[in-house]
Design an enzyme around this catalytic site. Sequence first.
Site: not given
Length: 800
Positions: A9, A82, A84, A86, A307, A309, A354
């Site tokens: 990203e 990432d 997740d 998103e 990470y 989130r 995670h």
Amino acid sequence: MSKSLVIVESPAKAKTIKKYLGKDFEVLASYGHVRDLIPKEGAVDPKHGFAMKYQVIEKNNRHVNAIAKALKKANFLFLATDPDREGEAISWHLLELLKEQGALEDKPVKRVVFHEITRQAVSEAIAHPRDISVDLVNAQQARRALDYLVGFNLSPLLWKKIRRGLSAGRVQSPALRLICEREKEIEEFKKREYWTLEADSEADQVAFVAKLTHLEGKKLEQFSIENKDQAQSLVEQLTRAAENKLHVLKVERKQRRRNPASPFITSTLQQEASRKLGYTTKRTMTIAQQLYEGIEIGTESVGLITYMRTDSVNLAHEAMDELRNFIVERFGKTNLPAEPRVFKTRAKNAQEAHEAVRPTSVYRIPEGLESYLKPEQFKLYQLIWNRTVACQMIHATINTVAVDLDVQRPVIKGVISKGSGNLFRATGATIVDPGFMAVYQEGQDEVKEEEQRTLPLMKEGDIVKLLQIRPEQHFTEPPPRYTEASLVRILEEFGIGRPSTYAAIISTLQQRNYAVLENKRFQPTDVGRVVNRFLTEHFNPYVDYDFTARLEDNLDAISRAEKDWIPILEEFWEPFFMRVQEKEQSVSREEAIQVRELGIDSKSGRPISVRMGRYGPYVQIGSKDDEEKPRFAGLRLGQKMDTITSEEAIALFELPRDLGVTAEGKLISVNIGRFGPYVKYDNKYLSIRGEDPYTITLARALDLIEEKNQADASRVIKVFPESNIQILNGRYGPYITDGERNVRVPKDQAPKDLSLEQVQTLISEAPIRKQSRRKAETLGDKVLVKKQAHRVSTQKKAKG
């Protein structure tokens, strides 16, 4: 030809990963999302299976083109966004765009995921790629569709019924409801007085304090002593009975353990950073992103944390082993528990694949990195490092002692048989072994921890010196307003939102001016309360906490392939759309803006009300149906629609202040009107929103008038004195206006060179503005009504 192209990203992340992968890899950034729903009606089509119409995000179009160009020189594409939903969606959208452009040319595409940006993690991810998860993509698409369907249907309704520029969000609305309901609790709270009695005492020349807990054998409740007279009477009674001494009736000693808190997840990181560092949720996530993506340390860029989130408290086995080794080396084997601590995730549907937020290596000690980090980065990294280390250390051991002291000497025959029944209690605690507390202690919200006193050594039967008995006055307090930390905690408890959304929810509430932070605590604004009441009264199921949480659960179920996304959207959409249609017809604007009647004006006999207007709340005397026009006044700074009284409202109309005169001798006055405070001069009106009309000076008013005159002068390009036509500078360039019609100046013509005949021709071809047309129609209706009223009056007189 490069062997592989890797897409992430951000450029910072790309820079770090490029160093790890070497010359056989090209690493580019997408700069976040590459496409989104078209920003207009029809972007999600419920009639055709919720088909979603996307477009490239304009600012990232050049980055997509750069990726497509680089792909021509590569033979393999890795999507490393990432880990997740998103991130999964970004990879999928990019892949769809590359397919549309024909840029893939049958080249293999794989998805890689890593939860920390370290050389080992990145290498292992590249060695074990997978396909894009359709389930994760569908869950993100379902979330985006739901947010769109709510926003694009409720927001226009708010514009029609309340005022333009408002918005309603699927997750922000329940968060706003929490803030508004807490404010209502505070306003309705009735404080109550109560008293306590405290004994200043001394044993072995060590002073301590004890609190009265029992009176004549009965345990005291909070409101047992309600007033000063009662408290003072008891002070005198107990002081006489005690005769300057208290008797130790009972000593109770206990040893307790306190265990460390779990490693950070997104919400607890945001809460602790708010409590201990004063960071907003947005600031915390921005700094954490920097630590995750990589910091230049010497000649290498290193990702310092995993990470950020996440809702999982898991720690990887490798990380756990490293932590345990470090604790033995740094703090000694006595501070290491026999077995690794395993924590249970509290969050619903946590993604256990995670990890918690932790340092990528515990051996990267904060103090050793301080010179490479900005102060705010260092503080957050230190917080994460300390919490992670502490979570794998031994418990803290605390000795507590509670001593009951009687006003009169008890009769003791082997056992305590009798005393006065008037007991004071002193408590204290000492830390025997700090354990994890030597490294880290978790902060708390809204909890007033008692001072940890160390008491003198006492045993049953001892007599201690009583210095005095003091009465202490107290009042009950309303529930506290939410801080960012406590709001995140309650959202998490209700299951509203997910790790990636908390910061966005809080930012949106403030950007929309639905809530403001005062002394780091949320207060709803008037417009926030009006919107909340409208939504809770007319769309209650959709701002209900349980409903919102269940919808989040459904999205999680989609991500786990347990549910299909289309039926969930159908179940939501049909009743929601019907309710929007029904409320559009049945709810009047007066009802929507929640007009609050304050009483009757004693001078005019007309009703006084407070309501929400286009520019904020205002007080109105009279109604639109009266023969005399209503009078308007905006609220003062700090005044609220829900709490303003009729007296305060009437006082707003007594404001007009004469400040002085202009250089030309024109009177300058200040007042508050329907659209807020304003200065009047030379029959002109100048809005002074943001200024206090009660304290503004003549000098400040003259400055504002001069600024306005200069702005007006620069706005006017040309005036035609023989008509009411002007050429003005507008937001989108020069335009011609006659007050009712506006038309842009043709691009091939210079505004200053246009003649009267040319501008008249252009104006004649322009449509009348809707607002002017409505105004004309309204004026026409009023003239017609007046004529009819005059005709009726004339006929009555004739008959009489």
